[in-house]
Design an enzyme around this catalytic site. Structure first.
Site, mmCIF file in Angstrom:
data_model
loop_
_atom_site.group_PDB
_atom_site.id
_atom_site.type_symbol
_atom_site.label_atom_id
_atom_site.label_comp_id
_atom_site.label_asym_id
_atom_site.label_seq_id
_atom_site.Cartn_x
_atom_site.Cartn_y
_atom_site.Cartn_z
ATOM 1 N N HIS A 369 -1.567 -0.201 6.507
ATOM 2 C CA HIS A 369 -1.720 0.948 5.767
ATOM 3 C C HIS A 369 -3.280 0.819 5.151
ATOM 4 O O HIS A 369 -3.885 1.612 4.641
ATOM 5 C CB HIS A 369 -0.834 0.903 4.566
ATOM 6 C CG HIS A 369 -0.475 2.462 4.329
ATOM 7 N ND1 HIS A 369 -1.327 3.459 4.645
ATOM 8 C CD2 HIS A 369 0.575 2.904 3.362
ATOM 9 C CE1 HIS A 369 -0.898 4.513 4.184
ATOM 10 N NE2 HIS A 369 0.253 4.247 3.241
ATOM 11 N N ASP A 373 -3.640 5.907 7.813
ATOM 12 C CA ASP A 373 -3.037 6.802 6.701
ATOM 13 C C ASP A 373 -1.515 6.921 7.222
ATOM 14 O O ASP A 373 -1.466 6.933 8.530
ATOM 15 C CB ASP A 373 -3.614 7.757 6.301
ATOM 16 C CG ASP A 373 -5.012 7.453 5.481
ATOM 17 O OD1 ASP A 373 -5.042 6.397 4.814
ATOM 18 O OD2 ASP A 373 -5.810 8.129 5.890
#
EC number: 2.3.1.61
Length: 398
Positions: A369, A373
């Site tokens: 992450h 995204d």
């Protein structure tokens, strides 16, 4: 002049190894490129060959010792090429002497085992004379021992119900591969911000397409048509759509890769390995199936090379072959994503307002992450879903 025997490069991110076995002893004559010793890393077994003609003048690291890249493990007293006749005579003398010693001991050679192989033989109470060696010169390899174990009938012994605590537990030292797997997986969790997103795929069309052409495909290409080639192709198209999933973090920079080396996880008796299909985007379905078959075979036989395991921009793990319905795969550093496939199972789904039974598969994407995204992760899986549910798009490059 003395020439050092040096541990060679062991591949990307591999710095340590263990000396499995020396095949020469002090004073032995050797020729250039002749096998001196075997070393084992967490991934593969490698041979170290003589850098020159000469005799073994020094052995500083013995069987079972841990060594690092570039470390000196011995020396060869170099002999000029013009003196090779002396080496040949020396070898002939040694060979004759050895033959005389083995006249009444025909089984001795098969008992000369690398420490790791000897450990397997001892733990499983096997007779090395009953194991057929497939290694160089007929020597017994780990694969030979594992094959013997798998094909030997299991004898169940009856024991008394009351056992001591020692009999109820068994302590076994972790193998180098298992320790490395444990460390890398923990490092992955500690370093990356791992998030997993899921989707499901209706496998009806791709199953129908495979069933329609699998016999013709195998006849033409001499390899079976599986589902992995479809998923590799779909994955590459999804990576092109979302380049960040094919990238990695390098210090303060993002390293985007404009090539597609896809790692395919393979389970072996020793543990999980991830051999890499190079430039998979340039391959046909047949090329991909052939590459997967060859790499899986080499993995099971313990014959993967450093180059087979190095690199990789993205990985695919198919837990469905073991019956997994759903999982959250762990990223293989320094990659930023891994696709998890699972078993296909008939389930009731709603199609155009009607309940139908369809062959469905859950898929999972674990991603870092820090670089990817949530929207990108979801879009990646949706792209794969769309291509697998409409496989004609893969064939038409749509």
């Amino acid at each position: 002049m003395s020439i050092k025997i040096i541990i060679p490069s062991l591949g990307e991110s591999v710095t340590e190894a263990t000396i499995a076995k020396w095949y020469k002893k002090l004073g032995d004559a050797v020729k250039t490129d002749e096998l001196l010793l075997e070393i084992e890393t967490d991934k593969v077994t490698l041979e170290v060959n003589a850098p020159c003609n000469g005799t073994i003048g020094k052995i500083s690291k013995t069987d079972g010792a841990n060594v690092t890249v570039g470390e000196e493990v011995g020396e060869i007293n170099e002999i000029a090429d013009t003196d090779t006749a002396w080496i040949n005579n020396k070898k002939q003398e040694v060979s004759q002497h050895t033959s005389e010693q083995l006249v009444d001991k025909p089984a001795m050679a098969s008992n000369i085992l690398a420490p790791s192989v000897q450990k397997l033989v001892t733990e499983n109470k096997l007779d090395p004379n009953n194991i057929k060696g497939t290694g160089r010169g007929g020597r017994i390899t780990k694969y030979d021992v594992l094959e013997t174990i798998n094909t030997t009938p299991i004898t169940i012994e009856t024991h008394a119900i009351n056992k001591t605590n020692e009999e109820r537990t068994q302590r076994v030292r972790m193998s180098r591969l298992r320790k490395t797997i444990a460390q890398r997986l923990k490092d992955s969790q500690n370093t990356a911000a791992i998030l997993t997103t899921f989707n499901e795929i209706d496998m009806s069309k791709v199953i129908a397409l495979r069933n329609q052409y699998k016999e013709e495909f195998e006849k033409k290409h001499t390899v079976k048509l599986g589902f992995m080639s479809f998923f590799v192709k779909a994955t590459i198209e999804a990576l092109k759509l979302i380049p960040s999933i094919n990238a990695e973090i390098d210090g303060d920079d993002l390293l985007y890769k404009n090539y597609y080396d896809i790692g395919v996880a393979v389970g072996t008796e020793q543990g999980l390995v991830v051999p890499v299909i190079r430039d998979a985007d340039k391959m046909s379905f047949a090329d991909i199936e052939q590459a997967i078959g060859n790499l899986a075979k080499k993995a099971r036989e313990g014959k993967l090379s450093i180059s087979d395991l190095s690199g990789g921009t993205f990985s695919i793990s198919n837990g469905g072959v073991y019956g997994s319905l759903l999982s959250t795969p762990i990223i293989n550093p320094p990659q930023s994503g891994i696709l998890g496939l699972h078993k296909t199972e008939e389930r009731a789904v709603v199609i155009d307002g009607k309940i139908e039974i369809r062959p469905m598969m859950y898929i999972a994407l674990s991603y870092d992450h820090r670089i990817i995204d949530g929207k990108e992760g979801v879009s990646f899986l949706v792209k794969i879903k769309n291509l697998i549910e409409n496989p004609e798009k893969l064939l038409l490059n749509l």
